[in-house]
Design an enzyme around this catalytic site. Structure first.
Site, mmCIF file in Angstrom:
data_model
loop_
_atom_site.group_PDB
_atom_site.id
_atom_site.type_symbol
_atom_site.label_atom_id
_atom_site.label_comp_id
_atom_site.label_asym_id
_atom_site.label_seq_id
_atom_site.Cartn_x
_atom_site.Cartn_y
_atom_site.Cartn_z
ATOM 1 N N HIS A 188 37.276 -6.882 -30.775
ATOM 2 C CA HIS A 188 36.603 -5.585 -31.004
ATOM 3 C C HIS A 188 37.439 -4.644 -31.874
ATOM 4 O O HIS A 188 36.933 -3.637 -32.357
ATOM 5 C CB HIS A 188 36.320 -4.868 -29.671
HETATM 6 C C1 X5A Z 1 37.145 -8.444 -25.215
HETATM 7 C C2 X5A Z 1 36.010 -7.981 -24.362
HETATM 8 C C3 X5A Z 1 34.714 -6.132 -23.537
HETATM 9 C C4 X5A Z 1 34.637 -4.653 -23.623
HETATM 10 C C5 X5A Z 1 33.573 -4.101 -22.701
HETATM 11 C C6 X5A Z 1 33.611 -2.608 -22.680
HETATM 12 N N1 X5A Z 1 35.778 -6.660 -24.337
HETATM 13 N N2 X5A Z 1 32.638 -2.070 -21.769
HETATM 14 O O1 X5A Z 1 35.363 -8.773 -23.718
HETATM 15 ZN ZN ZN Z 2 33.871 -10.028 -24.271
#
Ligand code: X5A
Ligand code: ZN
Length: 606
Positions: A188
């Site tokens: 992300h």
């Molecule tokens: C790497 C990953 C998830 C973020 C979720 C935020 N991130 N609500 O799985």
């Molecule tokens: Zn994820």
């Protein structure tokens, strides 16, 4: 469109009136492009002294990556240090650790990280090491879903450097493939900011490093984390050398990270059109079959055609059964199968890097299954693939968009379909298949052919009203198709017409839903002296059987078809007229329909 006024002759678009060679189709879709001249000349060859070399699997795990943790003691955060210790522990328990080659992690450098991220972002992360509690909380809150402590920056550098070192080891041939058990995750993290538990984009930085410093030309990044890797997509959106392919829960943009850019309509820009491939699930609750179907229909053909020098997987396990966030049901076996399929690409140069996954037991067992396959074990057997309707719809939307950029997704048959079917209101696909009724091989071939035509031609079109018209042995291949593709069939087929002639009246498979639907939507012409009428129990599995008007008894297929054709077209017209007048009152209607006709004997003379 007035169907009543339409001349039957005009309906005919004979796409393929000869029996296509099934072997030929197989060689077309499965063919491996092989090394192109670019790969040979750019110096990659020296990385894989090939033939019969022993396979070795690298493993990155540094316990110091557990230092990054939630500041608020006692408060639960899913991205917990125990994620990587859980994975390390299960690998130890199942005696994998001793078979793995440990690759030491190191901190990624500023120069490396800044191949993807801005210096401003690097500095912002760097500063957190010296912050007081309140500042950490405040800084973390400035981002979307990020927490920080004084070790976060160090751990992020370690995670990133770990993935870099493992990929380097693979490119240099120290190991064949590997697993990077790292955190914090990365996909992300965008060029300018931390996000979604991610600080630096480990996989994206690694891909840039390989190209920048290690003479690697083409890289495939496959992201099976339940979330869309917005950061990775952004980093390579106009880069033609890096393919980013993501399978994720989308829910019409509702699911995290909640952007429309995760939709299949985003496919890369400029020279890189088709180099971003999004496979967006419309809901939670997807199973193994859905993932394997997406792999077989989209991921693997593209991977084969792209022919990368290395495959890096953003291997989150939050699509696994039991994950509290993902709510999907992917089994460890299916993760093993996906890993296994990817080993066939890039001479086996494959690195899995952990991303998300929040049920410790689920991620541990999933990672174990993947590592075993990396080590050379065969994945356990999966039951037959039965993708859901939502899966098939998603995959075919992806195929429609991506087949413009990937030859392997658009075999010749489908190009014909695009031209002749999508551009008109109606079409007939006519399959003449000559064979003897009792010949099992030809029955099997026709079954396969109809599935192929359905998957690759009909589902590529916008046709909402498909009619299936079977004659002779073609009939049982249609009931087979209906049974095998139930969800989409119920959605798209307006009616089934059968003229079995002297052939046994075929039955559809189990399931009251399917059987009721079939009975409601079929018209089976059975002559008066056919043994069917002797049966004591006339079950709905045979569809709605009727005597043809002016019945003259069992006769050769062409004659019966001739005899029934008025009735057949009246049946089709009635249903179409009903459906179209209903749809025309709605603005989103599509009037396209297809008649798929399969029969043996002489061509049907209308
Ligand atoms: C790497 C990953 C998830 C973020 C979720 C935020 N991130 N609500 O799985
Ligand atoms: Zn994820």
């Amino acid at each position: 469109m007035s169907v009543e006024n339409m001349d039957i002759e005009e309906l005919y678009v004979v796409v393929d009136s000869n029996k296509p060679n099934l072997n030929d189709k197989t060689s077309k879709t499965l063919k491996r492009p092989g090394l192109d001249s670019q790969t040979v000349t750019n110096g990659i060859e020296k990385y894989h002294p090939q033939a019969f070399k022993e396979s070795r699997t690298g493993f990155v795990y540094d316990i110091r990556m557990r230092y990054h943790g939630n500041l608020h003691e006692g408060e639960y955060h899913p991205e917990d240090p125990s994620r990587i210790s859980g994975i390390a522990k299960i690998l130890e328990t199942y005696n994998c650790t001793e078979r793995l080659v440990r690759i030491p992690a190191r901190e990624a450098t500023k120069e490396e990280v800044c191949l993807v991220h801005s210096v401003k972002h690097w500095n912002e992360v760097d500063k957190t090491a010296g912050m007081k509690f309140d500042q950490l909380v405040e800084t973390g809150d400035q981002y979307n879903s990020v927490y920080l402590n004084n070790d976060s920056a160090f751990c992020a550098r370690l995670a990133c450097g770990g993935v870099i070192e493992l990929c380097k080891a693979v490119m240099q041939g120290t190991v064949t493939n590997g697993f990077a058990n790292v955190r914090p995750p990365g996909h992300h993290a965008e060029p300018e900011e931390a996000m979604g538990f991610c600080l630096f984009n480990n996989v994206a930085v690694t891909a840039k490093c390989l190209r920048e410093y290690h003479n690697v030309n083409k890289i495939l990044i496959l992201d099976w984390d339940i979330h869309h890797g917005n950061g990775t997509q952004k980093a390579f959106y106009s880069d033609p050398n890096i393919v980013y392919c993501s399978i994720h829960r989308y829910e019409n943009g509702e699911f995290y990270p909640g952007s429309e850019q995760a939709n299949y309509t985003f496919f890369g820009s400029g020279e890189a059109k088709g180099k971003t491939i999004n496979i967006p699930w419309p809901r939670a609750g997807m199973y193994d079959s859905d993932y394997i179907y997406a792999f077989d229909k989209v991921v693997m053909p593209i991977a084969d055609e792209f022919s990368p020098d290395i495959v890096i997987v953003s291997a989150g396990f939050d699509a696994a059964e039991g994950d509290p966030i993902g709510e999907n049901h992917v089994s460890p076996i299916a993760f093993g199968h996906m890993t296994h399929r990817l080993k066939s690409i890039a001479n086996g140069r494959l690195v899995l890097a952990l991303e998300g996954g929040y049920n410790i037991d689920s991620i541990s067992r999933s990672a174990l299954a993947c590592v075993k396959v990396l080590l050379g074990e065969a994945p356990e057997r999966l039951p037959p693939i039965k993708p859901s309707k939502d899966c098939m719809e998603t995959v075919h939307n992806v195929l429609r968009v991506q087949s413009r950029y990937w030859k392997s997704l658009a075999p010749e048959h489908v190009e014909i379909a695009e031209d002749t079917i999508t551009k008109q209101d109606c079409a007939i696909i006519d399959i003449d298949f000559s064979s003897n009724p009792g010949d099992n091989q030809s029955r099997h071939d026709l079954n396969e052919l109809l599935l192929y035509v359905w998957d690759n031609m009909i589902l590529h079109t916008a046709a909402r009203h498909v009619f299936l018209l079977g004659a002779g042995i073609g009939c049982s291949s249609f009931t087979n198709l209906i049974t095998e593709r139930e969800p989409m069939i119920l959605d798209r087929v307006g009616g089934v017409i059968m003229v079995p002639s002297e052939i046994e009246v075929p039955k559809v498979g189990r399931g009251t839903n399917l059987i009721d639907w079939y009975y409601e939507h079929s018209c089976i012409f059975v002559p008066e002296d056919h043994p069917y009428w002797e049966k004591k129990q006339k079950s709905k599995v045979f569809g709605r059987c009727k005597l043809p008007v002016g019945n003259m008894g069992v006769a050769p297929v062409p004659e019966i078809l001739d005899q029934c054709h008025q009735e057949i077209f009246r049946y089709v017209y009635t249903i179409l007229a009903e459906k179209l007048s209903y749809e025309n009152s709605k603005p989103t209607s599509s009037s396209t329909f297809v008649i798929l006709q399969a029969k043996h004997g002489n061509p049907f003379v209308a």
